[in-house]
Design an enzyme around this catalytic site. Structure first.
Site: not given
Length: 279
Positions: A144, A148, A252-254
Site C-alpha cells: 500500500d 499509493k 482503505e488502501c492507505g
C-alpha cells in the site's frame, strides 16, 4: 451569524485552526456538490484532483468541466495493477474532456493529467523485480505504501500540491462513515470531498443523466474498482465497497490513512528519503 454569512480567507491558511475548519464544514454542508467545488476553486491553495476514475471522481470531473475551462489538474496514481478496463477509461476521459498527459516541469496551462507510478517502476515486472511477487499478499502494508502512499507524496511534493479533491463519500461506510466536506490530514494537506453526502444511487443517476464515461466493469457486477488482485464482484445486498479486499477488515488502501504511520510500517525499500509537511 449563520454559516452562509461567514467570509472565509482566500486562500485558507495553513495550519488551519480547528474552529475555522468547523465553520468551513458547517458552511459547506449546506451547499450542493457543485457549490462545494466552486468554493474549493475560490478558497483552496494549489488545488488538484486525485482520482482512480471511480464513479464519484468522474462526477466531479464532469461537474468541473461545466464550471471552468481550466479545472484543477488530475493526478492518477497508476499502481501498475489496474484492470485493463480502467486504463481504457482513462483514455476515454481524456478524449471526452480534453485532458492531456503532463509531467512535472511542463506548462501549467490547460487541462492536465499527471500519471505517477511506484518509484523506479514503469511496469508490474519492474515492481516485482524490486519488491518480489505478490507483495500485496506477503507484505500488504509495504504494498500500500509503495503503490499509493509514497507515490502520492512524491506527486504532491513535485507539483507543490496543497489541496486535493477526492471521490470519497460517507455512504461508502467504513472509515468514511463520518466524512466531512473538508479535512486536513496529518501532513497539512486540504482534502475536499464535494460528494460526501451523496449515495451510490444519486452518483449513478448523475453518471447516466449526463452520459459520463464509466468503467465497463460496472456493468459486470462490480461497484468499487481498484487493483485487479483485490477487487471482486458484489452480490445482491452487499455494500458498495464490499468487493474490495474481500474477506478482510481492511476498508482503505492507505492513501487516506495517517501518512507517518503508513511510512513507519513500510519496509525501507519502499520509502523515499524526503518527508514534506505542508506549511
Amino acid at each position: 451569524m449563520s454559516p452562509s454569512d461567514v467570509v472565509f480567507p482566500k486562500p485558507l491558511p495553513s495550519p488551519l485552526p480547528e474552529d475555522l475548519l468547523a465553520s468551513v464544514n458547517a458552511h459547506l454542508s449546506t451547499l450542493t456538490p457543485e457549490g462545494i467545488l466552486r468554493w474549493g476553486l475560490d478558497h483552496l491553495p494549489n488545488l488538484y484532483q486525485t482520482t482512480a476514475f471511480g464513479l464519484t471522481g468522474l462526477v466531479a470531473i464532469d461537474m468541473l468541466s461545466k464550471m471552468t475551462d481550466n479545472p484543477p489538474p488530475l493526478i492518477f496514481l497508476d499502481t501498475l495493477y489496474h484492470f485493463p478496463e480502467t486504463y481504457d477509461l482513462v483514455d476515454e476521459v481524456k478524449q471526452r474532456y480534453g485532458y492531456v498527459d503532463a509531467k512535472h516541469g511542463d506548462s501549467t496551462e490547460g487541462k492536465r493529467i499527471y500519471v505517477y507510478r511506484p518509484e523506479g517502476c514503469e511496469s508490474a515486472a519492474d515492481f516485482e523485480k524490486k519488491h518480489g511477487e505478490k507483495l500485496w499478499e506477503t507484505d500488504e502494508n509495504t504494498y500500500d505504501y509503495a503503490v499509493k502512499v509514497e507515490t502520492a507524496r512524491r506527486a504532491y511534493e513535485q507539483l507543490d500540491v496543497r489541496s486535493v479533491i477526492t471521490g470519497r463519500r460517507a455512504s461508502q461506510g467504513g472509515d468514511r462513515a463520518n466524512l466531512q466536506p473538508l479535512e486536513v490530514d496529518d501532513t497539512g494537506l486540504f482534502k475536499l470531498n464535494p460528494l460526501f453526502s451523496w449515495s451510490f444511487g444519486i452518483v449513478e443517476w448523475h453518471i447516466n443523466s449526463n452520459n459520463v464515461p464509466r468503467n465497463k466493469l460496472l456493468s459486470q457486477g462490480y461497484k468499487s474498482i481498484g487493483d485487479w488482485h483485490s477487487t471482486s464482484k458484489v452480490k445482491e445486498g452487499e455494500g458498495e465497497r464490499d468487493g474490495r479486499w474481500k474477506g478482510k477488515e481492511k476498508t482503505e488502501c492507505g492513501l487516506h490513512k495517517d501518512y507517518f504511520a503508513m511510512r513507519a510500517r513500510a519496509k525501507p525499500q519502499a520509502q523515499s528519503e524526503s518527508i514534506v509537511v505542508s506549511a
